[in-house]
Design a protein around this motif. Structure first.
Motif: not given
Length: 228
Positions: A177-194, A37-43
């Motif tokens: 439907x993963x995408x920037x205008x639908x469902x996506x993962x979040x990481x805090x502003x100014x931090x690192x993803x993942x 699943x983590x391959x599909x999610x845009x962050x």
């Protein structure tokens, strides 16, 4: 999947961009191997340090079929703002220094132990993406199931198709439907993803697990700040 990966930032993409020394990228790839699943999610980086505020369309204007000499009233859409929370997922890995050094390959032995922790983190993130609920666990984030949990009577019910099953052995099929205008993962502003991994090196445990007293150990610290 290849089209999605080419058009949206994946966890590995962001990890490679944000950590040039490759440590986080390595961990990100390990997570992907244990949970597809983590391959599909845009962050995407949130617009806040602890939450993300987004504006969603709640109403679409309806046009008018006009006759000759007939008038048309102006129309407008309606919107609403939604604030999404994020959570901090953390874990420590500690191994007895004497045990890790015993096999002659300390780093490889430590990684073999840490893979189990990484697997647990991967499963917990995936489970929370699906079933997380800030109402019952406020330190986590809200996943898909609480948002789409009613077949009738809710604004989201149009997205739920009842296949007629009623036994306790039934499960759901999710089409996301993963995408920037639908469902996506979040990481805090100014931090690192993942997943962030920090090798604390050799530490002295003041209370050994077996009988108390002090002992020398190797420690890893893992942390993943994320939301949906």
């Amino acid at each position: 999947m290849s089209l999605l990966a080419s058009n949206n930032p994946t966890l590995v993409d962001l990890a490679k961009r944000l950590d040039p020394d490759g440590k986080v990228a390595m961990i990100a790839e390990l997570l992907n191997q244990t949970n597809e699943m983590l391959l599909d999610i845009p962050w995407i980086e949130a617009n806040g340090a602890t939450s993300h505020r987004t504006t969603i369309r709640t109403g679409i204007p309806v046009p008018t079929w006009r006759s000759l000499y007939g008038g048309v009233q102006p129309v407008k859409s309606t919107t609403a703002q939604v604030t999404e929370g994020m959570g901090m997922l953390e874990a420590y890995g500690e191994v007895d220094k004497a045990l890790a050094d015993l096999n002659g390959n300390t780093a490889e032995f430590r990684l073999s132990e840490d893979k189990a922790i990484i697997e647990g983190i991967s499963q917990e993130v995936a489970k929370t993406i699906m079933y997380g609920n800030e109402g019952t666990k406020p330190e986590s984030f809200t996943g898909l199931a609480p948002r789409l949990g009613k077949k009738t009577g809710a604004a989201s019910s149009d997205n739920v198709i009842d296949a007629g099953g009623s036994s306790t052995g039934c499960t759901s099929i999710w089409l996301v439907g993963w995408g920037e205008n639908s469902v996506f993962g979040l990481y805090p502003k100014g931090s690192k993803a993942g997943l962030m991994a920090e090798d604390k090196g050799q530490v002295t445990l003041e209370t050994a697990p077996n009988g108390g007293g002090r002992m020398e150990a190797y420690r890893m610290h893992y942390r993943w700040d994320c939301g949906l």
